[in-house]
Design a protein around this motif. Structure first.
Motif, PDB file in Angstrom:
ATOM      1  N   GLU A 115       0.820  -1.226   0.000  1.00 19.62           N
ATOM      2  CA  GLU A 115       0.000   0.000   0.000  1.00 19.62           C
ATOM      3  C   GLU A 115       0.846   1.266   0.000  1.00 19.62           C
ATOM      4  N   LEU A 116       2.132   1.132   0.238  1.00 23.21           N
ATOM      5  CA  LEU A 116       2.977   2.317   0.370  1.00 23.21           C
ATOM      6  C   LEU A 116       3.512   2.733  -1.002  1.00 23.21           C
ATOM      7  N   PRO A 117       3.760   4.001  -1.249  1.00 21.26           N
ATOM      8  CA  PRO A 117       3.493   5.120  -0.334  1.00 21.26           C
ATOM      9  C   PRO A 117       2.002   5.407  -0.186  1.00 21.26           C
ATOM     10  N   LEU A 118       1.602   5.660   1.050  1.00 21.63           N
ATOM     11  CA  LEU A 118       0.230   6.029   1.355  1.00 21.63           C
ATOM     12  C   LEU A 118       0.209   7.540   1.565  1.00 21.63           C
ATOM     13  N   ARG A 119      -0.577   8.230   0.757  1.00 22.12           N
ATOM     14  CA  ARG A 119      -0.532   9.701   0.781  1.00 22.12           C
ATOM     15  C   ARG A 119      -1.860  10.240   1.300  1.00 22.12           C
ATOM     16  N   ILE A 120      -1.822  10.794   2.506  1.00 18.53           N
ATOM     17  CA  ILE A 120      -3.042  11.291   3.163  1.00 18.53           C
ATOM     18  C   ILE A 120      -3.032  12.810   3.147  1.00 18.53           C
ATOM     19  N   ALA A 121      -4.072  13.396   2.584  1.00 11.59           N
ATOM     20  CA  ALA A 121      -4.101  14.856   2.442  1.00 11.59           C
ATOM     21  C   ALA A 121      -5.357  15.440   3.067  1.00 11.59           C
ATOM     22  N   GLU A 122      -5.246  16.670   3.513  1.00 11.07           N
ATOM     23  CA  GLU A 122      -6.389  17.382   4.095  1.00 11.07           C
ATOM     24  C   GLU A 122      -6.149  18.881   4.001  1.00 11.07           C
ATOM     25  N   LEU A 123      -7.211  19.602   3.642  1.00 10.55           N
ATOM     26  CA  LEU A 123      -7.194  21.063   3.770  1.00 10.55           C
ATOM     27  C   LEU A 123      -7.880  21.326   5.092  1.00 10.55           C
ATOM     28  N   GLY A 124      -7.101  21.508   6.145  1.00  9.80           N
ATOM     29  CA  GLY A 124      -7.715  21.519   7.462  1.00  9.80           C
ATOM     30  C   GLY A 124      -7.299  22.689   8.323  1.00  9.80           C
ATOM     31  N   GLY A 125      -8.083  22.908   9.361  1.00  9.06           N
ATOM     32  CA  GLY A 125      -7.824  24.021  10.269  1.00  9.06           C
ATOM     33  C   GLY A 125      -6.777  23.679  11.309  1.00  9.06           C
ATOM     34  N   MET A 126      -5.964  24.659  11.646  1.00  9.97           N
ATOM     35  CA  MET A 126      -5.043  24.549  12.777  1.00  9.97           C
ATOM     36  C   MET A 126      -4.901  25.940  13.395  1.00  9.97           C
ATOM     37  N   TYR A 127      -4.348  26.001  14.580  1.00 10.78           N
ATOM     38  CA  TYR A 127      -4.399  27.249  15.349  1.00 10.78           C
ATOM     39  C   TYR A 127      -3.042  27.584  15.932  1.00 10.78           C
ATOM     40  N   ARG A 128      -2.765  28.875  15.990  1.00 14.69           N
ATOM     41  CA  ARG A 128      -1.493  29.327  16.542  1.00 14.69           C
ATOM     42  C   ARG A 128      -1.784  30.548  17.409  1.00 14.69           C
ATOM     43  N   SER A 129      -1.300  30.532  18.640  1.00 14.60           N
ATOM     44  CA  SER A 129      -1.619  31.646  19.551  1.00 14.60           C
ATOM     45  C   SER A 129      -0.633  32.791  19.351  1.00 14.60           C
ATOM     46  N   GLU A 130      -0.665  33.377  18.140  1.00 10.78           N
ATOM     47  CA  GLU A 130       0.205  34.518  17.840  1.00 10.78           C
ATOM     48  C   GLU A 130      -0.072  35.647  18.831  1.00 10.78           C
ATOM     49  N   PRO A 131       0.957  36.339  19.292  1.00  8.66           N
ATOM     50  CA  PRO A 131       0.711  37.483  20.178  1.00  8.66           C
ATOM     51  C   PRO A 131      -0.011  38.605  19.432  1.00  8.66           C
ATOM     52  N   SER A 132      -0.832  39.371  20.177  1.00 10.95           N
ATOM     53  CA  SER A 132      -1.678  40.394  19.545  1.00 10.95           C
ATOM     54  C   SER A 132      -0.875  41.370  18.702  1.00 10.95           C
ATOM     55  N   GLY A 133       0.313  41.738  19.165  1.00  3.07           N
ATOM     56  CA  GLY A 133       1.096  42.768  18.495  1.00  3.07           C
ATOM     57  C   GLY A 133       1.457  42.466  17.052  1.00  3.07           C
ATOM     58  N   VAL A 134       1.571  41.202  16.686  1.00  2.00           N
ATOM     59  CA  VAL A 134       2.052  40.872  15.339  1.00  2.00           C
ATOM     60  C   VAL A 134       0.920  40.526  14.377  1.00  2.00           C
ATOM     61  N   LEU A 135      -0.330  40.530  14.859  1.00  2.00           N
ATOM     62  CA  LEU A 135      -1.432  40.081  14.024  1.00  2.00           C
ATOM     63  C   LEU A 135      -1.745  41.095  12.933  1.00  2.00           C
ATOM     64  N   GLY A 136      -2.155  40.594  11.780  1.00  2.00           N
ATOM     65  CA  GLY A 136      -2.572  41.536  10.748  1.00  2.00           C
ATOM     66  C   GLY A 136      -2.849  40.849   9.432  1.00  2.00           C
ATOM     67  N   GLY A 137      -3.880  41.337   8.750  1.00  2.00           N
ATOM     68  CA  GLY A 137      -4.204  40.837   7.419  1.00  2.00           C
ATOM     69  C   GLY A 137      -4.385  39.333   7.412  1.00  2.00           C
ATOM     70  N   LEU A 138      -3.881  38.699   6.358  1.00  2.63           N
ATOM     71  CA  LEU A 138      -3.995  37.247   6.240  1.00  2.63           C
ATOM     72  C   LEU A 138      -2.674  36.557   6.546  1.00  2.63           C
ATOM     73  N   THR A 139      -1.623  37.327   6.806  1.00  4.54           N
ATOM     74  CA  THR A 139      -0.316  36.685   6.952  1.00  4.54           C
ATOM     75  C   THR A 139       0.009  36.289   8.391  1.00  4.54           C
ATOM     76  N   ARG A 140      -0.499  37.025   9.380  1.00  5.55           N
ATOM     77  CA  ARG A 140      -0.296  36.626  10.769  1.00  5.55           C
ATOM     78  C   ARG A 140      -1.664  36.446  11.402  1.00  5.55           C
ATOM     79  N   VAL A 141      -2.100  35.200  11.453  1.00  3.53           N
ATOM     80  CA  VAL A 141      -3.449  34.905  11.924  1.00  3.53           C
ATOM     81  C   VAL A 141      -3.406  33.825  12.989  1.00  3.53           C
ATOM     82  N   ARG A 142      -4.484  33.700  13.717  1.00  7.16           N
ATOM     83  CA  ARG A 142      -4.549  32.696  14.782  1.00  7.16           C
ATOM     84  C   ARG A 142      -5.285  31.427  14.338  1.00  7.16           C
ATOM     85  N   ALA A 143      -6.087  31.559  13.287  1.00  5.40           N
ATOM     86  CA  ALA A 143      -6.774  30.388  12.730  1.00  5.40           C
ATOM     87  C   ALA A 143      -6.278  30.213  11.300  1.00  5.40           C
TER      88      ALA A 143
END
Ligand SMILES: [Zn+2]
Length: 409
Positions: A115-143
């Motif tokens: 069965e290998l290579p087994l290639r598992i893909a997902e367009l999925g959500g993940m989260y990062r607790s960026e500090p408020s000071g650096v947030l902006g636009g679409l480049t520094r986001v928390r979701a």
């Protein structure tokens, strides 16, 4: 001096995305036109992955704290993670990456070497607790919505799988009309938090060098930029001010297969450990769209344009407006994104200016109405001779389906 394209300003001017203090900083929402661009990208990448033998899954954006303790995120990455939530005597966390979920999905079924290579893909959500000071636009986001995949393979298959992933990345950049600023081989550096096993680090770095050398692209090895579990190839992009960021990656990981005790049954009937290749073709949808906005100044390649064709009746004569509305319907039937702009929204000149970023403008006068023809004006100022409407739409549809960056062809 004209201002450099800034995705935040353009994003608001072009009604692509916005934020609301009540939703929170670093949590932008997508307006219909921005969502259309993102959807086109998602469809492109899912289709490219499907053709390359990937299988898509869905997994939840939360996981138990223990999951990230096993993966190593808890000890190496917790500063970037949201605090855990108490739930029925357990702690659950917004996930900082999709890898642990995909490792569990792999582990949930037994796998033969066949069965290998087994290639598992997902367009999925993940989260990062960026500090408020650096947030902006679409480049520094928390979701973050990540175009992610994990390739489970044998050691002998790693180089070829990683090379193929790099090929997917290069083809996607061509379709998106963007270029890599640089390829970086990201290695561990002094003082960083990395899982310990010098021999595995050496092996995976050597494999990535082999992939880069074989691909023929120029690259630089940089210390201190590796993931905590392994070295990676980072495809760097640069914004109009020359600031670099990572969009796409290919990583080789011997660590998580160990941590999750992954295995496959070899030809010898015994259990063997697979290698995990992490890769992202277009990175996060947020960063990819931010870069596309700036790289194209809002004039996206036709397949990505929020509106691909506008129909502009010259006058408010009923036959012309109906012909234009019918043209829009025929576009929608072909899967194109089209819009009618009627004369009550301004003079023809004003409507053409308002639609200046739309790749194709079809001006519909009495002659076009009588003959069912369109005389296309292209975004770059060119004007095409009148042609039968069906023929013109077929041509546009072909270019869009081919993910071409050209307006004609
Ligand atoms: Zn991963």
């Amino acid at each position: 001096m004209t201002a450099r394209p800034d995705h935040r300003r353009l994003g608001r001017e072009l009604d692509l995305f916005d934020t609301d203090p009540l939703m929170g900083a670093g949590l932008p929402y997508w307006l219909p036109d921005g969502a259309a661009v993102r959807h086109a990208l998602e469809e492109y990448v899912r289709d490219a992955e499907r053709r390359a033998g990937y299988q898509h899954v869905y997994s939840p954006v939360l996981g138990k704290r223990e999951l990230y303790e096993i993966s190593g995120h808890w000890s190496h990455y917790s500063e970037d993670m949201f605090p855990p939530m108490e739930l029925g005597g357990e702690q659950v966390v917004l996930r900082p990456s999709l890898c642990p979920h995909h490792a569990l999905i792999y582990r949930s079924r037994s796998h033969s070497y066949r069965e290998l290579p087994l290639r598992i893909a997902e367009l999925g959500g993940m989260y990062r607790s960026e500090p408020s000071g650096v947030l902006g636009g679409l480049t520094r986001v928390r979701a973050i919505q990540l175009n992610d995949a994990h390739l489970f393979c044998t050691l002998e298959q790693v180089a070829e799988e990683a090379s193929a992933a790099l090929g997917l990345i290069h083809r996607a950049y061509e379709a998106m009309g963007i270029r890599a600023a640089r390829h970086r081989l990201s290695l561990p550096g002094p003082g960083g938090k990395y899982v310990a096993d010098p021999e595995l680090w050496r092996r995976s770095a050597a494999l990535l060098r082999e992939v880069l050398d074989r691909s023929g692209v120029a690259y630089e090895a940089v210390e201190g930029e590796a993931a905590f579990y392994g070295p990676k190839i980072d495809v760097q992009i640069a914004d109009p001010a020359g600031r670099e960021s990572t969009l796409s990656t290919v990583q080789i990981d011997f660590h998580q297969p160990e941590r999750f005790d992954l295995h496959y049954i070899g030809a010898d009937g015994a259990k063997h450990r697979p290698v995990m290749v992490h890769r992202s073709v277009i990175g996060s949808l947020e960063r990819a769209v931010a870069h596309l906005i700036e790289a194209h100044g809002g004039a996206f390649p036709p397949w990505l344009a929020p509106t691909q064709l506008v129909a502009l009746p010259v006058s408010d004569a009923r036959a012309e407006v109906e012909q234009a509305a019918d043209l829009v319907r025929r576009c929608l039937d072909r899967g194109l994104r089209a819009r009618l702009i009627t004369p009550d929204q301004g003079t023809l000149g004003a409507r053409i200016r308002a639609a200046r970023l739309v790749p194709y403008q079809a001006v519909i006068g009495p002659r076009e109405t009588a003959a069912d023809e369109i005389a296309l004006r292209l975004r770059d100022g060119r004007r095409l001779d009148p042609q039968p409407a069906a023929e013109a739409l077929d041509r546009i549809t072909r270019l869009v389906r081919a993910h071409s960056t050209e307006l004609t062809g």
